[in-house]
Scaffold this motif. Structure first.
Motif, PDB file in Angstrom:
ATOM      1  N   PHE A  37       9.285   5.745  12.707  1.00 58.54           N
ATOM      2  CA  PHE A  37       8.952   4.900  11.568  1.00 58.54           C
ATOM      3  C   PHE A  37       8.104   5.721  10.597  1.00 58.54           C
ATOM      4  CE2 PHE A  37       9.528   1.055  14.367  1.00 58.54           C
ATOM      5  CZ  PHE A  37      10.538   0.490  13.595  1.00 58.54           C
ATOM      6  N   ARG A  38       8.522   5.752   9.350  1.00 59.20           N
ATOM      7  CA  ARG A  38       7.698   6.356   8.302  1.00 59.20           C
ATOM      8  C   ARG A  38       6.840   5.272   7.667  1.00 59.20           C
ATOM      9  NH1 ARG A  38       7.237  10.888   5.203  1.00 59.20           N
ATOM     10  NH2 ARG A  38       6.306  10.568   3.156  1.00 59.20           N
ATOM     11  N   LEU A  39       5.532   5.528   7.573  1.00 63.38           N
ATOM     12  CA  LEU A  39       4.631   4.572   6.955  1.00 63.38           C
ATOM     13  C   LEU A  39       4.562   4.815   5.457  1.00 63.38           C
ATOM     14  CD1 LEU A  39       3.738   4.558  10.032  1.00 63.38           C
ATOM     15  CD2 LEU A  39       1.548   3.715   9.181  1.00 63.38           C
ATOM     16  N   LEU A  51      -4.410 -10.952  -8.426  1.00 64.52           N
ATOM     17  CA  LEU A  51      -3.912 -10.482  -7.132  1.00 64.52           C
ATOM     18  C   LEU A  51      -3.538  -9.006  -7.197  1.00 64.52           C
ATOM     19  CD1 LEU A  51      -2.815 -11.022  -4.228  1.00 64.52           C
ATOM     20  CD2 LEU A  51      -0.619 -11.541  -5.292  1.00 64.52           C
ATOM     21  N   PHE A  52      -4.042  -8.239  -6.254  1.00 64.29           N
ATOM     22  CA  PHE A  52      -3.640  -6.834  -6.080  1.00 64.29           C
ATOM     23  C   PHE A  52      -3.695  -6.563  -4.584  1.00 64.29           C
ATOM     24  CE2 PHE A  52      -4.012  -2.270  -5.792  1.00 64.29           C
ATOM     25  CZ  PHE A  52      -3.222  -1.808  -6.830  1.00 64.29           C
ATOM     26  N   ARG A  53      -2.531  -6.387  -3.991  1.00 66.25           N
ATOM     27  CA  ARG A  53      -2.449  -6.239  -2.542  1.00 66.25           C
ATOM     28  C   ARG A  53      -1.589  -5.038  -2.200  1.00 66.25           C
ATOM     29  NH1 ARG A  53      -2.024  -9.735   2.126  1.00 66.25           N
ATOM     30  NH2 ARG A  53      -2.302  -8.328   3.902  1.00 66.25           N
ATOM     31  N   VAL A  54      -2.137  -4.138  -1.404  1.00 63.73           N
ATOM     32  CA  VAL A  54      -1.393  -2.974  -0.929  1.00 63.73           C
ATOM     33  C   VAL A  54      -0.899  -3.269   0.483  1.00 63.73           C
ATOM     34  CG1 VAL A  54      -1.447  -0.514  -0.395  1.00 63.73           C
ATOM     35  CG2 VAL A  54      -2.751  -1.398  -2.342  1.00 63.73           C
ATOM     36  N   GLN A  55       0.404  -3.202   0.673  1.00 64.28           N
ATOM     37  CA  GLN A  55       1.005  -3.450   1.978  1.00 64.28           C
ATOM     38  C   GLN A  55       1.507  -2.133   2.573  1.00 64.28           C
ATOM     39  OE1 GLN A  55       1.352  -6.160   3.825  1.00 64.28           O
ATOM     40  NE2 GLN A  55       1.284  -7.959   2.491  1.00 64.28           N
ATOM     41  N   THR A  56       1.182  -1.901   3.835  1.00 63.22           N
ATOM     42  CA  THR A  56       1.759  -0.776   4.560  1.00 63.22           C
ATOM     43  C   THR A  56       3.132  -1.176   5.076  1.00 63.22           C
ATOM     44  OG1 THR A  56      -0.417   0.021   5.235  1.00 63.22           O
ATOM     45  CG2 THR A  56       1.471   0.807   6.504  1.00 63.22           C
ATOM     46  N   THR A  57       4.101  -0.281   4.906  1.00 65.71           N
ATOM     47  CA  THR A  57       5.469  -0.579   5.319  1.00 65.71           C
ATOM     48  C   THR A  57       5.933   0.395   6.400  1.00 65.71           C
ATOM     49  OG1 THR A  57       6.369   0.841   3.567  1.00 65.71           O
ATOM     50  CG2 THR A  57       6.068  -1.500   3.053  1.00 65.71           C
ATOM     51  N   LEU A  58       6.908  -0.057   7.168  1.00 62.94           N
ATOM     52  CA  LEU A  58       7.558   0.770   8.181  1.00 62.94           C
ATOM     53  C   LEU A  58       9.032   0.894   7.808  1.00 62.94           C
ATOM     54  CD1 LEU A  58       6.149  -0.964  11.401  1.00 62.94           C
ATOM     55  CD2 LEU A  58       5.279   1.129  10.346  1.00 62.94           C
ATOM     56  N   LEU A  59       9.537   2.121   7.817  1.00 62.41           N
ATOM     57  CA  LEU A  59      10.952   2.340   7.524  1.00 62.41           C
ATOM     58  C   LEU A  59      11.523   3.293   8.558  1.00 62.41           C
ATOM     59  CD1 LEU A  59      13.322   1.779   5.625  1.00 62.41           C
ATOM     60  CD2 LEU A  59      12.647   3.790   4.317  1.00 62.41           C
ATOM     61  N   LEU A  60      12.546   2.846   9.265  1.00 66.98           N
ATOM     62  CA  LEU A  60      13.179   3.645  10.313  1.00 66.98           C
ATOM     63  C   LEU A  60      13.951   4.800   9.684  1.00 66.98           C
ATOM     64  CD1 LEU A  60      13.562   3.463  13.449  1.00 66.98           C
ATOM     65  CD2 LEU A  60      15.746   2.349  12.968  1.00 66.98           C
ATOM     66  N   GLY A  61      13.778   6.003  10.219  1.00 69.59           N
ATOM     67  CA  GLY A  61      14.488   7.145   9.662  1.00 69.59           C
ATOM     68  C   GLY A  61      14.486   8.344  10.581  1.00 69.59           C
ATOM     69  N   ASN A  62      15.045   9.424  10.083  1.00 66.54           N
ATOM     70  CA  ASN A  62      15.223  10.660  10.862  1.00 66.54           C
ATOM     71  C   ASN A  62      14.597  11.849  10.131  1.00 66.54           C
ATOM     72  OD1 ASN A  62      18.138   9.034  10.823  1.00 66.54           O
ATOM     73  ND2 ASN A  62      17.335   9.385  12.855  1.00 66.54           N
ATOM     74  N   ASP A  63      13.399  11.656   9.605  1.00 63.77           N
ATOM     75  CA  ASP A  63      12.778  12.666   8.747  1.00 63.77           C
ATOM     76  C   ASP A  63      12.568  14.008   9.437  1.00 63.77           C
ATOM     77  OD1 ASP A  63      12.718  10.823   6.726  1.00 63.77           O
ATOM     78  OD2 ASP A  63      10.567  10.403   6.871  1.00 63.77           O
ATOM     79  N   HIS A  64      12.403  14.018  10.756  1.00 68.25           N
ATOM     80  CA  HIS A  64      12.069  15.265  11.455  1.00 68.25           C
ATOM     81  C   HIS A  64      13.289  15.927  12.091  1.00 68.25           C
ATOM     82  CE1 HIS A  64       7.907  14.865  10.620  1.00 68.25           C
ATOM     83  NE2 HIS A  64       7.733  13.779  11.346  1.00 68.25           N
ATOM     84  N   THR A  65      14.471  15.536  11.677  1.00 71.01           N
ATOM     85  CA  THR A  65      15.683  16.187  12.177  1.00 71.01           C
ATOM     86  C   THR A  65      15.638  17.679  11.865  1.00 71.01           C
ATOM     87  OG1 THR A  65      16.997  14.187  11.875  1.00 71.01           O
ATOM     88  CG2 THR A  65      18.195  16.272  11.993  1.00 71.01           C
TER      89      THR A  65
END
Length: 206
Positions: A37-39, A51-65
């Motif tokens: 998961f890339r944050l 309103l100002f809200r920063v959300q951390t996200t998770l995205l499935l990937g293969n960045d370290h291939t």
């Protein structure tokens, strides 16, 4: 200082100093995809609502291939020497190992050995016992797990406060390994293991 011994194994090069060792694996993910998961960050803002809200996200990937992996690290006095030896091998043999070295650490667990990250996310898609799956399939089980996980962006806050606060955290027993990797120039983690949210650190040849 003792010399690092390098021996060939089926999975890669075994680096050994005294009784301590680590495994340097070349070019991960080239046969069986390696997932993390890339944050990331998404900002939600609405001036009219103040309103100002920063959300951390998770995205499935293969960045370290294609990167090399340094694994089976234990908190021993020889650990910095093993890390340095692995970095030296990358500099000497970039065609074999690539220009990036990654290292995964297990994620935080409570006193009962439960991972809040797993319970909040992975357990919703795989009802089995992750420890039994890893014992049966080895570390590659996370590549099989990835087929069950969402490809869409996931907001980390949806997983609950405990999982959100513990992502990229390592157990106390592995904190010295985390410290040693950072001291050797590994960047602060922006990738997490997909089962327990453990930190995945990367170092790149400069």
């Amino acid at each position: 200082m003792s010399t690092v011994q390098v021996t060939q194994e089926a999975a890669g090069l075994r680096l050994t100093v005294n009784s301590a060792s680590a495994l340097l694996v070349p070019r991960i993910g080239m046969q069986l995809p390696r997932y993390h998961f890339r944050l990331g960050r998404v900002v939600h803002a609405a001036a009219e609502l103040d309103l100002f809200r920063v959300q951390t996200t998770l995205l499935l990937g293969n960045d370290h291939t294609g990167a090399a992996e340094l694994t089976q690290l234990q908190p021993t006095p020889e650990l910095p020497q093993l890390i340095t030896a692995a970095q030296h091998l990358l500099r000497e043999r970039p065609d074999e190992f690539g220009d990036t070295l990654v290292s995964e650490l297990p994620g935080w667990r409570d006193e009962q050995g439960r991972s809040p990250f797993w319970q909040a996310l992975g357990a919703r898609f795989y009802p089995g016992n992750p420890a039994e799956a890893e014992a049966r399939l080895g570390p590659e089980w996370r590549s099989h797990l990835a087929a069950l996980l969402p490809r869409q962006t996931v907001y980390l806050s949806f997983l609950g406060e405990v999982a959100e606060s513990r992502v990229l955290d390592a157990p106390d027993a592995h904190k010295p390994v985390l410290t040693a990797l950072k001291a050797a120039g590994f960047q602060p983690p922006v990738h997490a293991r997909i089962d327990d949210g453990g930190p995945v650190l990367a170092w790149r040849i400069s």
